[in-house]
Design a protein around this motif. Structure first.
Motif, PDB file in Angstrom:
ATOM      1  N   UNK A 124       0.862  -1.183   0.000  1.00 55.95           N
ATOM      2  CA  UNK A 124       0.000   0.000   0.000  1.00 55.95           C
ATOM      3  C   UNK A 124       0.900   1.235   0.000  1.00 55.95           C
ATOM      4  N   UNK A 125       0.318   2.408   0.073  1.00 57.31           N
ATOM      5  CA  UNK A 125       1.083   3.663   0.012  1.00 57.31           C
ATOM      6  C   UNK A 125       2.057   3.818   1.176  1.00 57.31           C
ATOM      7  N   UNK A 126       1.859   3.049   2.247  1.00 57.38           N
ATOM      8  CA  UNK A 126       2.691   3.161   3.443  1.00 57.38           C
ATOM      9  C   UNK A 126       3.765   2.075   3.521  1.00 57.38           C
ATOM     10  N   UNK A 127       3.842   1.235   2.495  1.00 56.03           N
ATOM     11  CA  UNK A 127       4.844   0.164   2.476  1.00 56.03           C
ATOM     12  C   UNK A 127       4.406  -1.109   3.169  1.00 56.03           C
ATOM     13  N   UNK A 128       3.127  -1.208   3.532  1.00 57.94           N
ATOM     14  CA  UNK A 128       2.608  -2.435   4.142  1.00 57.94           C
ATOM     15  C   UNK A 128       2.310  -3.453   3.051  1.00 57.94           C
ATOM     16  N   UNK A 129       2.624  -4.719   3.305  1.00 60.28           N
ATOM     17  CA  UNK A 129       2.309  -5.780   2.347  1.00 60.28           C
ATOM     18  C   UNK A 129       0.798  -6.027   2.364  1.00 60.28           C
ATOM     19  N   UNK A 130       0.199  -5.986   1.183  1.00 51.73           N
ATOM     20  CA  UNK A 130      -1.242  -6.226   1.042  1.00 51.73           C
ATOM     21  C   UNK A 130      -1.413  -7.742   0.929  1.00 51.73           C
ATOM     22  N   UNK A 131      -1.625  -8.381   2.068  1.00 49.55           N
ATOM     23  CA  UNK A 131      -1.558  -9.843   2.149  1.00 49.55           C
ATOM     24  C   UNK A 131      -2.681 -10.574   1.416  1.00 49.55           C
ATOM     25  N   UNK A 132      -3.734  -9.878   1.028  1.00 52.41           N
ATOM     26  CA  UNK A 132      -4.796 -10.566   0.283  1.00 52.41           C
ATOM     27  C   UNK A 132      -4.624 -10.398  -1.234  1.00 52.41           C
ATOM     28  N   UNK A 133      -3.521  -9.808  -1.666  1.00 55.13           N
ATOM     29  CA  UNK A 133      -3.300  -9.590  -3.096  1.00 55.13           C
ATOM     30  C   UNK A 133      -2.771 -10.852  -3.772  1.00 55.13           C
ATOM     31  N   UNK A 134      -3.339 -11.125  -4.955  1.00 59.13           N
ATOM     32  CA  UNK A 134      -2.907 -12.276  -5.765  1.00 59.13           C
ATOM     33  C   UNK A 134      -2.606 -11.839  -7.197  1.00 59.13           C
ATOM     34  N   UNK A 135      -2.282 -10.562  -7.401  1.00 61.37           N
ATOM     35  CA  UNK A 135      -2.058 -10.041  -8.754  1.00 61.37           C
ATOM     36  C   UNK A 135      -0.862 -10.721  -9.419  1.00 61.37           C
ATOM     37  N   UNK A 136      -0.909 -10.748 -10.747  1.00 57.74           N
ATOM     38  CA  UNK A 136       0.215 -11.276 -11.527  1.00 57.74           C
ATOM     39  C   UNK A 136       1.281 -10.193 -11.635  1.00 57.74           C
ATOM     40  N   UNK A 137       2.527 -10.572 -11.420  1.00 59.32           N
ATOM     41  CA  UNK A 137       3.654  -9.647 -11.518  1.00 59.32           C
ATOM     42  C   UNK A 137       4.637 -10.201 -12.540  1.00 59.32           C
ATOM     43  N   UNK A 138       5.099  -9.301 -13.406  1.00 59.88           N
ATOM     44  CA  UNK A 138       6.031  -9.678 -14.464  1.00 59.88           C
ATOM     45  C   UNK A 138       7.360  -8.970 -14.245  1.00 59.88           C
ATOM     46  N   UNK A 139       8.448  -9.674 -14.534  1.00 68.53           N
ATOM     47  CA  UNK A 139       9.786  -9.082 -14.480  1.00 68.53           C
ATOM     48  C   UNK A 139      10.338  -9.051 -15.899  1.00 68.53           C
ATOM     49  N   UNK A 140      10.979  -7.931 -16.242  1.00 66.68           N
ATOM     50  CA  UNK A 140      11.600  -7.789 -17.560  1.00 66.68           C
ATOM     51  C   UNK A 140      13.014  -7.255 -17.395  1.00 66.68           C
ATOM     52  N   UNK A 141      13.822  -7.497 -18.424  1.00 70.28           N
ATOM     53  CA  UNK A 141      15.165  -6.946 -18.475  1.00 70.28           C
ATOM     54  C   UNK A 141      15.025  -5.560 -19.100  1.00 70.28           C
ATOM     55  N   UNK A 142      15.055  -4.526 -18.269  1.00 68.42           N
ATOM     56  CA  UNK A 142      14.791  -3.165 -18.735  1.00 68.42           C
ATOM     57  C   UNK A 142      16.065  -2.434 -19.152  1.00 68.42           C
ATOM     58  N   UNK A 143      17.190  -3.005 -18.902  1.00 68.00           N
ATOM     59  CA  UNK A 143      18.452  -2.355 -19.268  1.00 68.00           C
ATOM     60  C   UNK A 143      19.578  -3.342 -19.165  1.00 68.00           C
ATOM     61  N   UNK A 144      20.283  -3.540 -20.233  1.00 71.04           N
ATOM     62  CA  UNK A 144      21.366  -4.514 -20.251  1.00 71.04           C
ATOM     63  C   UNK A 144      21.236  -5.379 -21.484  1.00 71.04           C
ATOM     64  N   UNK A 145      22.223  -6.215 -21.672  1.00 69.56           N
ATOM     65  CA  UNK A 145      22.225  -7.055 -22.863  1.00 69.56           C
ATOM     66  C   UNK A 145      21.655  -8.425 -22.554  1.00 69.56           C
ATOM     67  N   UNK A 146      21.204  -9.092 -23.582  1.00 67.66           N
ATOM     68  CA  UNK A 146      20.712 -10.459 -23.422  1.00 67.66           C
ATOM     69  C   UNK A 146      19.261 -10.503 -23.023  1.00 67.66           C
ATOM     70  N   UNK A 147      18.792 -11.717 -22.896  1.00 66.68           N
ATOM     71  CA  UNK A 147      17.392 -11.963 -22.546  1.00 66.68           C
ATOM     72  C   UNK A 147      17.280 -12.473 -21.125  1.00 66.68           C
ATOM     73  N   UNK A 148      16.162 -12.140 -20.503  1.00 69.88           N
ATOM     74  CA  UNK A 148      15.827 -12.673 -19.187  1.00 69.88           C
ATOM     75  C   UNK A 148      14.889 -13.848 -19.425  1.00 69.88           C
TER      76      UNK A 148
END
Length: 181
Positions: A124-148
């Motif tokens: 949340x806005x205060x840095x608390x973990x929203x423990x009921x959240x199940x959203x999908x999160x994606x990670x990408x290589x935003x800077x650098x060479x090669x593929x993640x």
């Protein structure tokens, strides 16, 4: 004494539904005609709102108080020369507003799975973990060479997204970016 206790439960950043009323009493429980200041402090986080109130005829009425940290928070109400009094408020996280990286991935070699995989929190806005959240999160290589490669999308469980099998195809410095989709 506390004739009106604060709400026993609340949400981070939201004004408590029931605001405390504190009376200044002597050793025998009698109301003392006092205009002394009464101050509230929290065992964790910050008390938001007016945390010091001047008593009127021995009674201090708080208003607009909220807390920003989740958990069982002990509020302590104190005034000079009299015993303090406490109340516990269980605060839950507010709605999700951001992602926070809790565990950074380890330094690795090209083509080798990260020894330490990243863990991302839905916060949340205060840095608390929203423990009921199940959203999908994606990670990408935003800077650098090669593929993640590896599991680049995962659903949060209890507000935490734990990635696995991630690795980079090329050596070098890279920046990973985490987004919810």
């Amino acid at each position: 004494a506390m004739p009106t206790k604060p709400s026993s439960a609340g949400t981070a950043g939201v004004v408590l539904g029931s605001q405390p009323v504190i009376t200044i009493v002597d050793a025998y429980g009698n109301l003392v005609n006092s205009s002394a200041n009464v101050t509230v402090t929290a065992s964790a986080g910050t008390v938001q709102g007016t945390s010091t109130v001047a008593a009127s005829s021995g009674t201090a009425t708080f208003s607009g108080l909220s807390l920003n940290t989740q958990g069982a928070i002990t509020l302590t109400f104190a005034s000079s020369g009299v015993a303090s009094t406490n109340a516990i408020v269980v605060v839950s996280a507010n709605t999700p507003t951001k992602l926070g990286v809790l565990v950074q991935p380890s330094t690795v070699f090209a083509g080798v799975v990260f020894v330490t995989q990243p863990v991302v929190a839905v916060e949340d806005a205060y840095g608390n973990v929203v423990s009921n959240s199940t959203v999908a999160i994606t990670v990408t290589n935003a800077g650098g060479t090669g593929n993640l490669l590896g599991m680049t999308t995962t659903n949060a469980v209890a507000g935490l997204a734990r990635f696995s099998g991630l690795y980079l195809t090329n050596a070098g410095i890279t920046t990973l970016t985490f987004t919810n989709i």
